[in-house]
Scaffold this motif. Structure first.
Motif, PDB file in Angstrom:
ATOM      1  N   HIS A 251      -5.472  23.694  -1.597  1.00 45.93           N
ATOM      2  CA  HIS A 251      -5.650  22.256  -1.839  1.00 45.93           C
ATOM      3  C   HIS A 251      -6.604  21.635  -0.827  1.00 45.93           C
ATOM      4  CE1 HIS A 251      -2.327  22.794  -4.600  1.00 45.93           C
ATOM      5  NE2 HIS A 251      -1.566  23.212  -3.615  1.00 45.93           N
ATOM      6  N   SER A 252      -7.573  22.417  -0.355  1.00 49.16           N
ATOM      7  CA  SER A 252      -8.487  21.947   0.677  1.00 49.16           C
ATOM      8  C   SER A 252      -9.334  20.788   0.177  1.00 49.16           C
ATOM      9  CB  SER A 252      -9.396  23.097   1.127  1.00 49.16           C
ATOM     10  OG  SER A 252      -9.984  23.735   0.012  1.00 49.16           O
ATOM     11  N   GLY A 253      -9.438  19.749   1.018  1.00 44.23           N
ATOM     12  CA  GLY A 253     -10.252  18.585   0.712  1.00 44.23           C
ATOM     13  C   GLY A 253      -9.604  17.588  -0.232  1.00 44.23           C
ATOM     14  N   GLN A 254      -8.427  17.882  -0.746  1.00 44.88           N
ATOM     15  CA  GLN A 254      -7.810  16.977  -1.714  1.00 44.88           C
ATOM     16  C   GLN A 254      -7.116  15.801  -1.017  1.00 44.88           C
ATOM     17  OE1 GLN A 254      -5.267  18.964  -4.549  1.00 44.88           O
ATOM     18  NE2 GLN A 254      -6.910  20.246  -5.323  1.00 44.88           N
ATOM     19  N   ILE A 255      -6.971  14.729  -1.772  1.00 47.25           N
ATOM     20  CA  ILE A 255      -6.187  13.578  -1.313  1.00 47.25           C
ATOM     21  C   ILE A 255      -4.740  13.826  -1.712  1.00 47.25           C
ATOM     22  CG2 ILE A 255      -5.921  11.085  -1.399  1.00 47.25           C
ATOM     23  CD1 ILE A 255      -8.553  12.101  -0.149  1.00 47.25           C
ATOM     24  N   ALA A 256      -3.830  13.602  -0.780  1.00 50.86           N
ATOM     25  CA  ALA A 256      -2.439  13.977  -1.006  1.00 50.86           C
ATOM     26  C   ALA A 256      -1.486  12.997  -0.341  1.00 50.86           C
ATOM     27  CB  ALA A 256      -2.184  15.383  -0.453  1.00 50.86           C
ATOM     28  N   PHE A 257      -0.244  13.029  -0.797  1.00 50.90           N
ATOM     29  CA  PHE A 257       0.831  12.387  -0.047  1.00 50.90           C
ATOM     30  C   PHE A 257       1.155  13.279   1.147  1.00 50.90           C
ATOM     31  CE2 PHE A 257       1.796  11.245  -4.543  1.00 50.90           C
ATOM     32  CZ  PHE A 257       1.675   9.867  -4.435  1.00 50.90           C
ATOM     33  N   PRO A 258       1.616  12.700   2.262  1.00 51.60           N
ATOM     34  CA  PRO A 258       2.103  13.558   3.343  1.00 51.60           C
ATOM     35  C   PRO A 258       3.223  14.459   2.816  1.00 51.60           C
ATOM     36  CG  PRO A 258       1.949  11.269   4.071  1.00 51.60           C
ATOM     37  CD  PRO A 258       1.742  11.269   2.581  1.00 51.60           C
ATOM     38  N   GLY A 259       3.229  15.713   3.235  1.00 51.26           N
ATOM     39  CA  GLY A 259       4.284  16.603   2.770  1.00 51.26           C
ATOM     40  C   GLY A 259       3.926  18.052   2.957  1.00 51.26           C
ATOM     41  N   GLY A 260       4.870  18.908   2.594  1.00 52.21           N
ATOM     42  CA  GLY A 260       4.656  20.335   2.733  1.00 52.21           C
ATOM     43  C   GLY A 260       5.926  21.103   2.444  1.00 52.21           C
ATOM     44  N   ARG A 261       5.971  22.334   2.902  1.00 51.90           N
ATOM     45  CA  ARG A 261       7.069  23.248   2.579  1.00 51.90           C
ATOM     46  C   ARG A 261       8.402  22.760   3.162  1.00 51.90           C
ATOM     47  NH1 ARG A 261       6.576  29.537   4.148  1.00 51.90           N
ATOM     48  NH2 ARG A 261       4.446  29.014   3.497  1.00 51.90           N
TER      49      ARG A 261
ATOM     50  N   GLU B 164      -4.704  20.419   9.450  1.00 49.94           N
ATOM     51  CA  GLU B 164      -4.199  20.127   8.115  1.00 49.94           C
ATOM     52  C   GLU B 164      -4.802  18.869   7.509  1.00 49.94           C
ATOM     53  OE1 GLU B 164       0.285  21.080   7.681  1.00 49.94           O
ATOM     54  OE2 GLU B 164       0.041  20.347   9.734  1.00 49.94           O
ATOM     55  N   VAL B 165      -5.077  17.880   8.341  1.00 47.29           N
ATOM     56  CA  VAL B 165      -5.430  16.546   7.852  1.00 47.29           C
ATOM     57  C   VAL B 165      -6.751  16.090   8.450  1.00 47.29           C
ATOM     58  CG1 VAL B 165      -4.700  14.124   7.809  1.00 47.29           C
ATOM     59  CG2 VAL B 165      -2.997  15.940   7.534  1.00 47.29           C
ATOM     60  N   ALA B 166      -7.644  15.591   7.588  1.00 51.29           N
ATOM     61  CA  ALA B 166      -8.934  15.087   8.039  1.00 51.29           C
ATOM     62  C   ALA B 166      -8.977  13.561   8.087  1.00 51.29           C
ATOM     63  CB  ALA B 166     -10.049  15.596   7.130  1.00 51.29           C
ATOM     64  N   ASP B 167      -8.056  12.889   7.396  1.00 54.77           N
ATOM     65  CA  ASP B 167      -8.034  11.425   7.369  1.00 54.77           C
ATOM     66  C   ASP B 167      -6.647  10.976   6.923  1.00 54.77           C
ATOM     67  OD1 ASP B 167      -8.873   8.787   7.552  1.00 54.77           O
ATOM     68  OD2 ASP B 167     -10.134   8.840   5.752  1.00 54.77           O
ATOM     69  N   VAL B 168      -6.246   9.813   7.404  1.00 57.98           N
ATOM     70  CA  VAL B 168      -4.986   9.161   7.016  1.00 57.98           C
ATOM     71  C   VAL B 168      -5.319   7.708   6.737  1.00 57.98           C
ATOM     72  CG1 VAL B 168      -2.646   8.552   7.723  1.00 57.98           C
ATOM     73  CG2 VAL B 168      -3.649  10.715   8.487  1.00 57.98           C
ATOM     74  N   PHE B 169      -4.895   7.200   5.574  1.00 58.77           N
ATOM     75  CA  PHE B 169      -5.288   5.838   5.233  1.00 58.77           C
ATOM     76  C   PHE B 169      -4.311   5.219   4.227  1.00 58.77           C
ATOM     77  CE2 PHE B 169      -7.248   8.736   2.277  1.00 58.77           C
ATOM     78  CZ  PHE B 169      -7.162   8.112   1.037  1.00 58.77           C
ATOM     79  N   PRO B 170      -4.240   3.884   4.200  1.00 55.26           N
ATOM     80  CA  PRO B 170      -3.429   3.210   3.183  1.00 55.26           C
ATOM     81  C   PRO B 170      -4.265   2.987   1.922  1.00 55.26           C
ATOM     82  CG  PRO B 170      -4.247   1.586   4.728  1.00 55.26           C
ATOM     83  CD  PRO B 170      -4.763   2.930   5.205  1.00 55.26           C
TER      84      PRO B 170
ATOM     85  N   ALA C 286       0.844  -1.196   0.000  1.00 57.51           N
ATOM     86  CA  ALA C 286       0.000   0.000   0.000  1.00 57.51           C
ATOM     87  C   ALA C 286       0.875   1.240   0.000  1.00 57.51           C
ATOM     88  CB  ALA C 286      -0.912   0.011   1.227  1.00 57.51           C
ATOM     89  N   VAL C 287       0.243   2.382  -0.281  1.00 53.69           N
ATOM     90  CA  VAL C 287       0.911   3.676  -0.190  1.00 53.69           C
ATOM     91  C   VAL C 287       0.084   4.557   0.739  1.00 53.69           C
ATOM     92  CG1 VAL C 287      -0.266   4.568  -2.251  1.00 53.69           C
ATOM     93  CG2 VAL C 287       1.890   5.609  -1.511  1.00 53.69           C
ATOM     94  N   LEU C 288       0.765   5.333   1.580  1.00 53.59           N
ATOM     95  CA  LEU C 288       0.081   6.136   2.589  1.00 53.59           C
ATOM     96  C   LEU C 288      -0.421   7.439   1.977  1.00 53.59           C
ATOM     97  CD1 LEU C 288      -0.556   6.134   5.684  1.00 53.59           C
ATOM     98  CD2 LEU C 288       1.493   7.566   5.946  1.00 53.59           C
ATOM     99  N   LEU C 289      -1.713   7.729   2.198  1.00 55.70           N
ATOM    100  CA  LEU C 289      -2.315   8.960   1.686  1.00 55.70           C
ATOM    101  C   LEU C 289      -3.034   9.702   2.808  1.00 55.70           C
ATOM    102  CD1 LEU C 289      -3.880   7.731  -1.696  1.00 55.70           C
ATOM    103  CD2 LEU C 289      -1.711   8.940  -1.365  1.00 55.70           C
ATOM    104  N   THR C 290      -3.243  10.983   2.585  1.00 56.88           N
ATOM    105  CA  THR C 290      -3.991  11.799   3.543  1.00 56.88           C
ATOM    106  C   THR C 290      -5.131  12.516   2.826  1.00 56.88           C
ATOM    107  OG1 THR C 290      -2.726  13.857   3.260  1.00 56.88           O
ATOM    108  CG2 THR C 290      -1.854  12.237   4.824  1.00 56.88           C
ATOM    109  N   HIS C 291      -6.161  12.832   3.582  1.00 49.09           N
ATOM    110  CA  HIS C 291      -7.242  13.707   3.096  1.00 49.09           C
ATOM    111  C   HIS C 291      -7.031  15.057   3.764  1.00 49.09           C
ATOM    112  CE1 HIS C 291     -11.760  14.896   3.290  1.00 49.09           C
ATOM    113  NE2 HIS C 291     -11.209  15.363   2.183  1.00 49.09           N
ATOM    114  N   ARG C 292      -6.690  16.051   2.980  1.00 47.93           N
ATOM    115  CA  ARG C 292      -6.442  17.379   3.531  1.00 47.93           C
ATOM    116  C   ARG C 292      -7.742  17.993   4.048  1.00 47.93           C
ATOM    117  NH1 ARG C 292      -1.820  20.027   2.504  1.00 47.93           N
ATOM    118  NH2 ARG C 292      -2.849  22.043   2.220  1.00 47.93           N
ATOM    119  N   SER C 293      -7.631  18.700   5.144  1.00 46.83           N
ATOM    120  CA  SER C 293      -8.807  19.308   5.750  1.00 46.83           C
ATOM    121  C   SER C 293      -9.510  20.235   4.760  1.00 46.83           C
ATOM    122  CB  SER C 293      -8.398  20.116   6.987  1.00 46.83           C
ATOM    123  OG  SER C 293      -9.474  20.916   7.434  1.00 46.83           O
TER     124      SER C 293
END
Length: 259
Positions: A92-102, A167-173, A79-86
């Protein structure tokens, strides 16, 4: 530095160790630098970018889990780890993303930044990760932001979750078996742009994240044929998802995709 998931160790585990990648990841690791030239990565466009603020670098962690085994194909639990941005985020609000940032001035390199951001967002313990490859920066065309994608293997998966609710509303594989399933793949379009997407856990993965995922599946040798000819309206597809992306869910912002 501490959050509810434990202590981070900034500046540690920042070197790439491609030789420690499991067998099933080695083809991807050997070709990941070429993934930037995949058509789905080149689709990154103004449709999915943030126009606010000065240019800055960012880093994302493409974290793959799955035990090593003798075969060259992924195990069933890969699996690959993804997040749902708040949905309350400014960009990028509400988008599914890889963990990361500036990338911060105190980060040693993009690997350090990606691991720090993953800890801040999900509580990921960086000592459980083997960084194995780094793509050349992918420039977000509308903003000029260079994003450094870092590929890691989660050799000892541990507890992760919502470490930063702002920042994050969900974390899932996202399991590779679901990502390569043609039933979960589609093309979406909006205001003259189109690109690949995935449906996972009733979320729609699109834009930058989907482009990278599509390229990685291809470079890893795991991709299966899917319908690239039919393009669905992005806003209508998002309305059926759990994303809750304000920018594209507001009927007043809707601009239908023209083929």
């Amino acid at each position: 530095m501490r959050n509810d998931f434990g202590i981070d160790h900034p500046g540690s585990n920042t070197e790439l160790n491609p030789e420690q990648a499991p067998r099933w990841l080695r083809q991807l690791v050997s070709e990941v630098s070429d993934a930037r030239e995949h058509p789905d990565v080149r689709r990154v466009d103004a449709c999915m970018t943030n126009r606010e603020g000065p240019d800055r670098s960012a880093a994302v962690l493409m974290l793959f889990s799955g035990a090593d085994h003798l075969q060259a194909y992924p195990p069933e639990d890969a699996a690959v780890l993804l997040t749902h941005r708040s949905p309350a985020m400014r960009s990028h609000s509400g988008q599914i993303a890889f963990p990361g940032g500036r990338v911060d001035p105190t980060d040693l390199n993009p690997v350090d930044a990606a691991l720090r951001e993953a800890w801040e967002e999900t509580g990921l313990d960086r000592t459980t990760v083997t960084p194995v490859a780094e793509m050349d920066p992918v420039h977000i065309r509308a903003s000029g932001y260079p994003v450094h994608p870092v590929l890691g293997h989660w050799h000892t998966p541990g507890e992760v979750g919502i470490a930063s609710p702002a920042e994050v509303a969900d974390v899932f594989p996202a399991y590779l078996s679901d990502l390569v399933d043609p039933r979960n793949r589609l093309m979406v379009g909006w205001s003259g742009w189109k690109g690949p997407a995935f449906t996972i856990n009733d979320y729609l993965v699109w834009g930058f994240t989907a482009g990278l995922l599509s390229a990685l599946l291809y470079q890893g040798g795991w991709s299966r044929p899917w319908d690239r000819e039919t393009t669905l309206d992005l806003q209508e597809t998002l309305a059926k998802s759990r994303n809750n992306e304000p920018r594209y869910s507001d009927p007043g912002n809707r601009v239908r995709f023209l083929r």
